[in-house]
Design a protein around this motif. Sequence first.
Motif: not given
Length: 338
Positions: A8-9, A15-17, A178-179
Amino acid sequence: MALRNFNLEKYLKDGANTYAQRANIEAMADHVSEKGFDNLVILGIGGTWAEWYPVVKVMEHYTKLPVHLENAAEIMVKTDKDFLTEKSCVVTASASGDTKEILQAVKMVKEMGIPVYGFTKNAETPLAKLLTEAVYNPCGDCEDSYLMYFMFALRLLCNRGEYEDYPRWADQMKNVHQNLVRIREEFEPRAKELAQKYAKEPYTMFVGSGVLWGETYLFSMCILEEMQWVRTKSVTSADFFHGPLELVEKDVPLFLVKGEDEYRELDERVERFAKTVTDKLEVFDTKAFDLEGIDDDFRVICSPMIITAILTERLAVHYELVTGHSLQFRRYYRQFDY
């Protein structure tokens, strides 16, 4: 809920990248727009072609711009490619950066004096060294590819005055990963059940349409056939009634991917028929999953991300457990020249 073989981390960091590439993607699209172009030519093959497919389908709703999604191997041998000119915007992608057919096609286009833009994992790949301009992102999940490709394509349309909703859509894509975690968690029990029930079936049919056809094709070919050696048949909902329906029997598994675009009625026709024949119909409907913080008018764009989360990622992981066949093992693919 704990997800099998899921970090998950790392997923959220990746995803943020990917989302952080927004400025670079928009800048590349802006450079193309400033230069001017008469058509868009996309070079893909295998999974990359499939990932670009929904982008093209969405673009068709908003633009009269000619958009060509070309198989990189086929464009090397086809003779009718007059659409490729110095006024073409050519874009491609290869996560590894060394896909043989992509490299050959890019070299050919560059030799024609046409710039090529693209996506790859870093500046050191063979593809990166060929591209006129590139966006670098090592994140390998399909939803990351979808996000980047849609950002590029929809920004182009925004610059043409054809998709004014781009800023609102792009802003809301901060919420998509997150979704997709929550959607994975919701689907996890079913993924386990499906794998136990179907992973060792001798033959499975996959049917989909519209924006979701690319992901349907990708999962059956690139995941189950390539990575699991599971025999499948993938067909569009429209073509299903022109041959493959004759192979449906009481004990033949049929996996139907239902979308939310105008092609949904074709999926529903397949569903009505299949319910009368097979006891092994499984329907994957993107409407069953909420997208919090994302407006409903963006659901079609996000629908391939939902399917890749539940099938290409979660179901594949559980198939691997049941078959005992590693998703990483190949006997032919990239093992030697052919």
